[in-house]
Scaffold this motif. Structure first.
Motif, PDB file in Angstrom:
ATOM      1  N   PRO A 109       0.822  -1.207   0.000  1.00 43.91           N
ATOM      2  CA  PRO A 109       0.000   0.000   0.000  1.00 43.91           C
ATOM      3  C   PRO A 109       0.859   1.260   0.000  1.00 43.91           C
ATOM      4  CG  PRO A 109      -0.037  -1.067   2.150  1.00 43.91           C
ATOM      5  CD  PRO A 109       0.667  -1.999   1.214  1.00 43.91           C
ATOM      6  N   SER A 110       0.475   2.195  -0.857  1.00 45.24           N
ATOM      7  CA  SER A 110       1.226   3.434  -0.958  1.00 45.24           C
ATOM      8  C   SER A 110       0.817   4.392   0.156  1.00 45.24           C
ATOM      9  CB  SER A 110       0.992   4.077  -2.324  1.00 45.24           C
ATOM     10  OG  SER A 110      -0.395   4.363  -2.496  1.00 45.24           O
ATOM     11  N   ARG A 111       1.610   5.438   0.285  1.00 49.56           N
ATOM     12  CA  ARG A 111       1.301   6.436   1.318  1.00 49.56           C
ATOM     13  C   ARG A 111       0.033   7.201   0.973  1.00 49.56           C
ATOM     14  NH1 ARG A 111       7.264   9.111   2.692  1.00 49.56           N
ATOM     15  NH2 ARG A 111       8.229   7.169   3.463  1.00 49.56           N
ATOM     16  N   GLY A 112      -0.169   7.447  -0.330  1.00 52.66           N
ATOM     17  CA  GLY A 112      -1.386   8.148  -0.722  1.00 52.66           C
ATOM     18  C   GLY A 112      -2.644   7.380  -0.369  1.00 52.66           C
ATOM     19  N   ARG A 113      -2.608   6.054  -0.599  1.00 52.61           N
ATOM     20  CA  ARG A 113      -3.780   5.253  -0.263  1.00 52.61           C
ATOM     21  C   ARG A 113      -3.998   5.227   1.238  1.00 52.61           C
ATOM     22  NH1 ARG A 113      -4.675  -1.135  -1.898  1.00 52.61           N
ATOM     23  NH2 ARG A 113      -6.789  -1.338  -1.046  1.00 52.61           N
ATOM     24  N   THR A 114      -2.929   5.112   2.006  1.00 51.66           N
ATOM     25  CA  THR A 114      -3.059   5.129   3.470  1.00 51.66           C
ATOM     26  C   THR A 114      -3.637   6.447   3.949  1.00 51.66           C
ATOM     27  OG1 THR A 114      -1.163   3.640   3.620  1.00 51.66           O
ATOM     28  CG2 THR A 114      -1.816   4.809   5.624  1.00 51.66           C
ATOM     29  N   ALA A 115      -3.180   7.552   3.335  1.00 52.76           N
ATOM     30  CA  ALA A 115      -3.700   8.863   3.731  1.00 52.76           C
ATOM     31  C   ALA A 115      -5.175   8.996   3.388  1.00 52.76           C
ATOM     32  CB  ALA A 115      -2.894   9.971   3.041  1.00 52.76           C
ATOM     33  N   ARG A 116      -5.580   8.478   2.217  1.00 52.90           N
ATOM     34  CA  ARG A 116      -6.993   8.548   1.849  1.00 52.90           C
ATOM     35  C   ARG A 116      -7.857   7.726   2.796  1.00 52.90           C
ATOM     36  NH1 ARG A 116      -4.774   8.167  -3.429  1.00 52.90           N
ATOM     37  NH2 ARG A 116      -5.182   5.916  -3.450  1.00 52.90           N
ATOM     38  N   LEU A 117      -7.384   6.515   3.147  1.00 54.59           N
ATOM     39  CA  LEU A 117      -8.153   5.691   4.084  1.00 54.59           C
ATOM     40  C   LEU A 117      -8.279   6.364   5.444  1.00 54.59           C
ATOM     41  CD1 LEU A 117      -6.775   2.125   3.238  1.00 54.59           C
ATOM     42  CD2 LEU A 117      -8.996   3.089   2.623  1.00 54.59           C
ATOM     43  N   ALA A 118      -7.183   6.981   5.899  1.00 57.48           N
ATOM     44  CA  ALA A 118      -7.236   7.670   7.189  1.00 57.48           C
ATOM     45  C   ALA A 118      -8.200   8.856   7.137  1.00 57.48           C
ATOM     46  CB  ALA A 118      -5.833   8.138   7.579  1.00 57.48           C
ATOM     47  N   THR A 119      -8.197   9.585   6.006  1.00 61.50           N
ATOM     48  CA  THR A 119      -9.114  10.727   5.869  1.00 61.50           C
ATOM     49  C   THR A 119     -10.567  10.269   5.878  1.00 61.50           C
ATOM     50  OG1 THR A 119      -7.425  11.891   4.592  1.00 61.50           O
ATOM     51  CG2 THR A 119      -9.683  12.707   4.446  1.00 61.50           C
ATOM     52  N   VAL A 120     -10.857   9.212   5.122  1.00 61.64           N
ATOM     53  CA  VAL A 120     -12.229   8.688   5.090  1.00 61.64           C
ATOM     54  C   VAL A 120     -12.669   8.220   6.476  1.00 61.64           C
ATOM     55  CG1 VAL A 120     -13.674   6.853   4.160  1.00 61.64           C
ATOM     56  CG2 VAL A 120     -12.130   8.084   2.640  1.00 61.64           C
ATOM     57  N   ALA A 121     -11.757   7.545   7.201  1.00 65.14           N
ATOM     58  CA  ALA A 121     -12.106   7.082   8.547  1.00 65.14           C
ATOM     59  C   ALA A 121     -12.385   8.248   9.491  1.00 65.14           C
ATOM     60  CB  ALA A 121     -10.976   6.212   9.092  1.00 65.14           C
ATOM     61  N   LEU A 122     -11.570   9.296   9.411  1.00 65.30           N
ATOM     62  CA  LEU A 122     -11.789  10.457  10.280  1.00 65.30           C
ATOM     63  C   LEU A 122     -13.095  11.172   9.942  1.00 65.30           C
ATOM     64  CD1 LEU A 122      -8.167  11.961  10.449  1.00 65.30           C
ATOM     65  CD2 LEU A 122      -9.394  10.710  12.236  1.00 65.30           C
ATOM     66  N   GLY A 129     -15.762   9.813   8.530  1.00 71.71           N
ATOM     67  CA  GLY A 129     -16.858   8.967   8.979  1.00 71.71           C
ATOM     68  C   GLY A 129     -17.068   9.046  10.480  1.00 71.71           C
ATOM     69  N   ALA A 130     -15.968   9.044  11.241  1.00 73.98           N
ATOM     70  CA  ALA A 130     -16.090   9.162  12.698  1.00 73.98           C
ATOM     71  C   ALA A 130     -16.680  10.508  13.094  1.00 73.98           C
ATOM     72  CB  ALA A 130     -14.727   8.955  13.350  1.00 73.98           C
ATOM     73  N   ALA A 131     -16.274  11.579  12.399  1.00 73.97           N
ATOM     74  CA  ALA A 131     -16.811  12.908  12.714  1.00 73.97           C
ATOM     75  C   ALA A 131     -18.303  12.986  12.400  1.00 73.97           C
ATOM     76  CB  ALA A 131     -16.047  13.973  11.927  1.00 73.97           C
ATOM     77  N   LEU A 132     -18.721  12.412  11.253  1.00 70.71           N
ATOM     78  CA  LEU A 132     -20.144  12.419  10.912  1.00 70.71           C
ATOM     79  C   LEU A 132     -20.966  11.610  11.906  1.00 70.71           C
ATOM     80  CD1 LEU A 132     -19.994  12.049   7.017  1.00 70.71           C
ATOM     81  CD2 LEU A 132     -20.506  14.098   8.343  1.00 70.71           C
ATOM     82  N   LEU A 133     -20.434  10.455  12.322  1.00 71.08           N
ATOM     83  CA  LEU A 133     -21.146   9.644  13.299  1.00 71.08           C
ATOM     84  C   LEU A 133     -21.270  10.364  14.637  1.00 71.08           C
ATOM     85  CD1 LEU A 133     -22.458   6.941  14.001  1.00 71.08           C
ATOM     86  CD2 LEU A 133     -20.199   6.068  14.592  1.00 71.08           C
ATOM     87  N   ALA A 134     -20.190  11.013  15.068  1.00 72.27           N
ATOM     88  CA  ALA A 134     -20.247  11.761  16.320  1.00 72.27           C
ATOM     89  C   ALA A 134     -21.232  12.924  16.216  1.00 72.27           C
ATOM     90  CB  ALA A 134     -18.854  12.270  16.683  1.00 72.27           C
ATOM     91  N   ALA A 135     -21.243  13.613  15.065  1.00 70.56           N
ATOM     92  CA  ALA A 135     -22.193  14.715  14.881  1.00 70.56           C
ATOM     93  C   ALA A 135     -23.630  14.214  14.893  1.00 70.56           C
ATOM     94  CB  ALA A 135     -21.883  15.440  13.573  1.00 70.56           C
TER      95      ALA A 135
END
Length: 305
Positions: free
Chosen positions: A169-182, A184-190
């Motif tokens: 896995p490249s760094r770009g893909r890891t960064a995208r997955l981390a962004t999507v996870a954050l 999603g967590a923010a939307l769920l908390a909201a």
């Protein structure tokens, strides 16, 4: 077919989740529970479909692994047979001198025969020891050479189906997955905080008006009931919802306006939050075949009393 089931399940889950939030905001608990049960059923169905798909892929991989192992064993046995062919030929021809014609004469024949017997026995012992010690080595050598053997037609098809090699896995893909996870967590908390904010019971400022009037319309499905029966059903629903507000409705009467329309007068006047809770309870009634609809809501000012 499975993709269609995934799409259908996702749409049903999205609709059930949306109406679950809407009914919770409206304080309509019966409808919210039905949507919650439907959402739970759809989630279990999607989980079962995903698990079934994973199990099918695992079974396919196990079958492919068994087939490749059988083909590898067959190639290993083939190479092992080829490695042993020279040894078999040598065993068949190692005493060729005994096949010479008997008419020939030799010098010191008895001595030569005894020496030959001894040397033959010694050679036989050495050959047996070498065969016993060489078999594991030959099998290991055959196992190593099986990897270098030319693949068969089935192996060629498997090689075509293999995905291309990648460096992980490249760094770009890891960064995208981390962004999507954050996100999603923010939307769920909201969502959780917003729903708690909307459904939380707070102490509100008292309504300065004298009373609150609520006009409702009753509908009876599949039942031809008299006006007295409609009045009784409306009274039952009204009494069951008197405890839905934060302030107890001690002075709340319900009058019949005719044609299935009733008016309730509540003193003192209700706050906005209590009025929303009362409306949600009335429209979410659990009485069999009866449904109330809030037609109008208004406040009577103190000077009008």
């Amino acid at each position: 077919m499975r993709k269609i089931a995934y799409v259908f399940g996702a749409l049903v889950a999205a609709g059930a989740g949306t109406y679950l939030v809407v009914y919770l905001y409206r304080w309509q608990w019966q409808r919210a529970m039905i949507c919650g049960v439907l959402l739970l059923v759809v989630e279990v169905m999607l989980l079962g479909l995903v698990t079934l798909g994973r199990l099918n892929r695992i079974e396919d991989r196990l079958r492919d692994t068994d087939r490749r192992q059988r083909e590898l064993d067959a190639r290993q046995e083939d190479i092992l047979t080829r490695l042993r062919e020279p040894a078999v030929t040598h065993e068949e021809t190692r005493f060729r001198w005994l096949e010479d014609p008997a008419e020939r004469t030799y010098v010191f024949v008895p001595v030569l025969m005894v020496a030959g017997v001894l040397l033959s026995g010694l050679a036989w012992v050495v050959q047996r020891l070498a065969s016993a010690t060489a078999k594991p080595a030959e099998r290991r050598l055959a196992g190593r050479l099986a990897v270098l053997a030319a693949p068969g037609p089935a192996d060629a098809d498997d090689l075509e189906d293999l995905p291309p090699l990648s460096g992980g896995p490249s760094r770009g893909r890891t960064a995208r997955l981390a962004t999507v996870a954050l996100v999603g967590a923010a939307l769920l908390a909201a969502l959780v905080v917003g729903l708690a904010e909307l459904t939380q019971t707070r102490k509100e400022q008292a309504n300065g008006n004298e009373a609150t009037s609520v006009v409702v319309q009753i509908e009876l499905r599949g039942v031809d009931m008299s006006s007295a029966g409609r009045a009784l059903a409306a009274q039952q629903i009204w009494e069951s919802c008197r405890h839905s507000t934060a302030a107890p409705l001690r002075h709340a009467t319900l009058g019949d306006l005719g044609d299935g329309t009733f008016a309730g007068v509540i003193r003192p006047a209700l706050t906005d939050h209590d009025l929303m809770r009362l409306r949600g309870c009335l429209e979410d009634a659990t009485l069999d075949r009866a449904h109330l609809t809030v037609v109008a809501v208004g406040d009577a000012e103190a000077d009008q009393g």
